[in-house]
Scaffold this motif. Structure first.
Motif, PDB file in Angstrom:
ATOM      1  N   LEU A   1       0.838  -1.200   0.000  1.00  0.00           N
ATOM      2  CA  LEU A   1       0.000   0.000   0.000  1.00  0.00           C
ATOM      3  C   LEU A   1       0.868   1.243   0.000  1.00  0.00           C
ATOM      4  CD1 LEU A   1      -2.478   1.797   0.277  1.00  0.00           C
ATOM      5  CD2 LEU A   1      -2.313   1.458   2.753  1.00  0.00           C
ATOM      6  N   HIS A   2       1.826   1.313   0.902  1.00  0.00           N
ATOM      7  CA  HIS A   2       2.616   2.551   0.992  1.00  0.00           C
ATOM      8  C   HIS A   2       3.579   2.704  -0.179  1.00  0.00           C
ATOM      9  CE1 HIS A   2       0.761   3.889   4.602  1.00  0.00           C
ATOM     10  NE2 HIS A   2       0.983   2.726   5.190  1.00  0.00           N
ATOM     11  N   GLU A   3       4.055   1.599  -0.733  1.00  0.00           N
ATOM     12  CA  GLU A   3       4.821   1.682  -1.981  1.00  0.00           C
ATOM     13  C   GLU A   3       3.978   2.324  -3.071  1.00  0.00           C
ATOM     14  OE1 GLU A   3       8.272   1.010  -4.311  1.00  0.00           O
ATOM     15  OE2 GLU A   3       8.003   0.560  -2.195  1.00  0.00           O
ATOM     16  N   THR A   4       2.731   1.897  -3.157  1.00  0.00           N
ATOM     17  CA  THR A   4       1.819   2.391  -4.184  1.00  0.00           C
ATOM     18  C   THR A   4       1.376   3.816  -3.907  1.00  0.00           C
ATOM     19  OG1 THR A   4       1.005   0.133  -4.525  1.00  0.00           O
ATOM     20  CG2 THR A   4      -0.363   1.923  -5.369  1.00  0.00           C
ATOM     21  N   LEU A   5       1.049   4.097  -2.665  1.00  0.00           N
ATOM     22  CA  LEU A   5       0.523   5.412  -2.302  1.00  0.00           C
ATOM     23  C   LEU A   5       1.534   6.516  -2.559  1.00  0.00           C
ATOM     24  CD1 LEU A   5      -1.572   7.253  -1.047  1.00  0.00           C
ATOM     25  CD2 LEU A   5      -0.923   6.401   1.214  1.00  0.00           C
ATOM     26  N   ILE A   6       2.785   6.302  -2.154  1.00  0.00           N
ATOM     27  CA  ILE A   6       3.773   7.361  -2.351  1.00  0.00           C
ATOM     28  C   ILE A   6       4.045   7.560  -3.836  1.00  0.00           C
ATOM     29  CG2 ILE A   6       5.954   6.048  -2.239  1.00  0.00           C
ATOM     30  CD1 ILE A   6       5.142   9.291  -0.308  1.00  0.00           C
ATOM     31  N   HIS A   7       3.974   6.485  -4.622  1.00  0.00           N
ATOM     32  CA  HIS A   7       4.206   6.633  -6.052  1.00  0.00           C
ATOM     33  C   HIS A   7       2.967   7.121  -6.795  1.00  0.00           C
ATOM     34  CE1 HIS A   7       8.274   5.496  -5.893  1.00  0.00           C
ATOM     35  NE2 HIS A   7       8.089   4.206  -5.638  1.00  0.00           N
ATOM     36  N   ARG A   8       1.791   6.879  -6.249  1.00  0.00           N
ATOM     37  CA  ARG A   8       0.587   7.532  -6.815  1.00  0.00           C
ATOM     38  C   ARG A   8       0.717   9.043  -6.664  1.00  0.00           C
ATOM     39  NH1 ARG A   8      -2.873  10.900  -4.208  1.00  0.00           N
ATOM     40  NH2 ARG A   8      -3.545   9.375  -2.628  1.00  0.00           N
ATOM     41  N   PHE A   9       1.202   9.483  -5.506  1.00  0.00           N
ATOM     42  CA  PHE A   9       1.441  10.910  -5.296  1.00  0.00           C
ATOM     43  C   PHE A   9       2.462  11.422  -6.303  1.00  0.00           C
ATOM     44  CE2 PHE A   9       3.765  14.436  -3.400  1.00  0.00           C
ATOM     45  CZ  PHE A   9       2.739  15.273  -2.982  1.00  0.00           C
ATOM     46  N   ASP A  10       3.545  10.669  -6.510  1.00  0.00           N
ATOM     47  CA  ASP A  10       4.560  11.046  -7.493  1.00  0.00           C
ATOM     48  C   ASP A  10       3.952  11.178  -8.887  1.00  0.00           C
ATOM     49  OD1 ASP A  10       6.606  10.963  -5.582  1.00  0.00           O
ATOM     50  OD2 ASP A  10       7.137   8.893  -6.056  1.00  0.00           O
ATOM     51  N   ALA A  11       3.123  10.202  -9.263  1.00  0.00           N
ATOM     52  CA  ALA A  11       2.524  10.205 -10.602  1.00  0.00           C
ATOM     53  C   ALA A  11       1.617  11.413 -10.786  1.00  0.00           C
ATOM     54  CB  ALA A  11       1.749   8.913 -10.831  1.00  0.00           C
ATOM     55  N   GLU A  12       0.857  11.744  -9.766  1.00  0.00           N
ATOM     56  CA  GLU A  12      -0.031  12.901  -9.878  1.00  0.00           C
ATOM     57  C   GLU A  12       0.754  14.194 -10.001  1.00  0.00           C
ATOM     58  OE1 GLU A  12      -4.182  11.502  -7.829  1.00  0.00           O
ATOM     59  OE2 GLU A  12      -2.689  12.419  -6.523  1.00  0.00           O
ATOM     60  N   ARG A  13       1.880  14.279  -9.323  1.00  0.00           N
ATOM     61  CA  ARG A  13       2.721  15.468  -9.482  1.00  0.00           C
ATOM     62  C   ARG A  13       3.288  15.530 -10.900  1.00  0.00           C
ATOM     63  NH1 ARG A  13       4.911  18.108  -5.193  1.00  0.00           N
ATOM     64  NH2 ARG A  13       5.560  19.502  -6.869  1.00  0.00           N
ATOM     65  N   ALA A  14       3.702  14.394 -11.432  1.00  0.00           N
ATOM     66  CA  ALA A  14       4.245  14.356 -12.792  1.00  0.00           C
ATOM     67  C   ALA A  14       3.186  14.712 -13.820  1.00  0.00           C
ATOM     68  CB  ALA A  14       4.810  12.968 -13.088  1.00  0.00           C
ATOM     69  N   ALA A  15       1.953  14.281 -13.574  1.00  0.00           N
ATOM     70  CA  ALA A  15       0.855  14.550 -14.498  1.00  0.00           C
ATOM     71  C   ALA A  15       0.219  15.908 -14.241  1.00  0.00           C
ATOM     72  CB  ALA A  15      -0.201  13.453 -14.378  1.00  0.00           C
ATOM     73  N   ASP A  16       0.753  16.651 -13.264  1.00  0.00           N
ATOM     74  CA  ASP A  16       0.255  17.981 -12.917  1.00  0.00           C
ATOM     75  C   ASP A  16      -1.203  17.935 -12.486  1.00  0.00           C
ATOM     76  OD1 ASP A  16       0.644  20.685 -12.469  1.00  0.00           O
ATOM     77  OD2 ASP A  16       0.026  21.278 -14.491  1.00  0.00           O
ATOM     78  N   VAL A  17      -1.546  16.895 -11.731  1.00  0.00           N
ATOM     79  CA  VAL A  17      -2.886  16.789 -11.161  1.00  0.00           C
ATOM     80  C   VAL A  17      -2.949  17.680  -9.931  1.00  0.00           C
ATOM     81  CG1 VAL A  17      -4.550  15.255 -10.038  1.00  0.00           C
ATOM     82  CG2 VAL A  17      -3.224  14.462 -12.008  1.00  0.00           C
ATOM     83  N   GLU A  18      -3.944  18.545  -9.882  1.00  0.00           N
ATOM     84  CA  GLU A  18      -4.060  19.460  -8.760  1.00  0.00           C
ATOM     85  C   GLU A  18      -4.548  18.740  -7.509  1.00  0.00           C
ATOM     86  OE1 GLU A  18      -6.392  22.861  -9.592  1.00  0.00           O
ATOM     87  OE2 GLU A  18      -5.246  23.462 -11.362  1.00  0.00           O
ATOM     88  N   HIS A  19      -4.116  19.249  -6.369  1.00  0.00           N
ATOM     89  CA  HIS A  19      -4.601  18.780  -5.069  1.00  0.00           C
ATOM     90  C   HIS A  19      -4.342  17.294  -4.845  1.00  0.00           C
ATOM     91  CE1 HIS A  19      -6.369  22.705  -4.994  1.00  0.00           C
ATOM     92  NE2 HIS A  19      -7.232  22.422  -5.953  1.00  0.00           N
ATOM     93  N   ALA A  20      -3.166  16.806  -5.247  1.00  0.00           N
ATOM     94  CA  ALA A  20      -2.802  15.429  -4.923  1.00  0.00           C
ATOM     95  C   ALA A  20      -2.766  15.299  -3.406  1.00  0.00           C
ATOM     96  CB  ALA A  20      -1.439  15.095  -5.521  1.00  0.00           C
TER      97      ALA A  20
END
Length: 267
Positions: A136-155
């Motif tokens: 879960l935490h491996e995925t969660l921290i990288h989901r946050f990374d992906a949203e920053r890379a994709a410029d998703v607001e309010h990650a």
């Protein structure tokens, strides 16, 4: 960068359940993995990941897909696997590689009681529950990374999961992995961490790095105290938030040492 590929068993600790139960963690893993895949699929695979310098979205997705297969190997073989599919096969899209790994991992974890014994790299928790939490935490921290890379607001990071993640990164990476790496601090002292109704102490020095859960009073009596909402503390400990994201009292040198040591433990 969060990774489990280089870890090996080290000192034993007493096992205690973290702030969040395994049912919630497994449900969240399915959601976070799906969102990570969707974000990465929707953005350019060559998008740089600002919170993981040197990586693109495609490389991030490959990394997580590889970690899923590594975890499966641990559970299926009863030890750290020597071989696993570390990347897509020729002609296989990275998205397909990630999706297949996600589905296989979720199926394996759902098929076992979290308390059932499984081989892990943490002697304190040789159960399937360890892998639910770690993935879960491996995925969660990288989901946050992906949203920053994709410029998703309010990650964002859910507060209950963030509190659990603070517990994991302190008791597993700071207390466990730094010892296996033979790394310690240069300054003696304790740092209290308080967030989400939970408290911890991280203590470092030339001869030790250790962390444990504690009372509110014990955390307040530490040499320095770190406080903020759980999501901010979680991202700060994982190097995904600026130093100013948390409030530090009593000084800054020891808190900075904890942060720097975790950069080595979680790279």
């Amino acid at each position: 960068m969060s990774c489990t590929e280089s870890l090996s068993p080290a000192k034993p600790m007493s096992r205690e359940l973290g702030p969040v139960d395994h049912g919630r963690l497994l449900e969240a893993l399915g959601i976070e993995a799906r969102v990570l895949g969707e974000v990465a699929h929707a953005a350019s695979p060559d998008s740089p990941v600002p919170t993981a310098p040197g990586w693109t979205l495609s490389e991030l997705l490959r990394h997580v897909g590889s970690i899923y297969r590594l975890a499966l190997g641990w559970m299926e073989e009863g030890r750290r696997p020597t071989h696993w599919q570390r990347g897509p096969l020729p002609g296989e899209p990275v998205a397909g590689y990630f999706d297949a790994g996600r589905e296989a991992l979720l199926a394996e974890l759902a098929a076992h009681d979290p308390a059932a014994r499984a081989s892990t790299w943490w002697p304190a928790d040789p159960t399937y529950g360890f892998w639910i939490r770690r993935m879960l935490h491996e995925t969660l921290i990288h989901r946050f990374d992906a949203e920053r890379a994709a410029d998703v607001e309010h990650a964002t990071v859910p507060e209950d999961l963030a509190a659990d993640g603070v517990d994991e990164v302190l008791t597993l990476y700071f207390d466990q992995k730094l010892a296996t790496m033979g790394l310690a601090g240069t300054r003696h002292g304790t740092v209290g961490i308080r967030t989400g109704g939970h408290s911890w102490i991280a203590r470092a020095g030339p001869d030790e790095t250790t962390a444990w859960r504690c009372s509110v009073e014990e955390a307040a009596a530490a040499d320095e105290l770190v406080e903020a909402e759980a999501s901010r503390v979680y991202l700060w400990l994982w190097g995904r938030a600026a130093p100013t994201a948390v409030t530090v009292t009593g000084g800054h040198d020891l808190a900075a040492q904890v942060w720097a040591l975790l950069r080595l433990a979680t790279r």
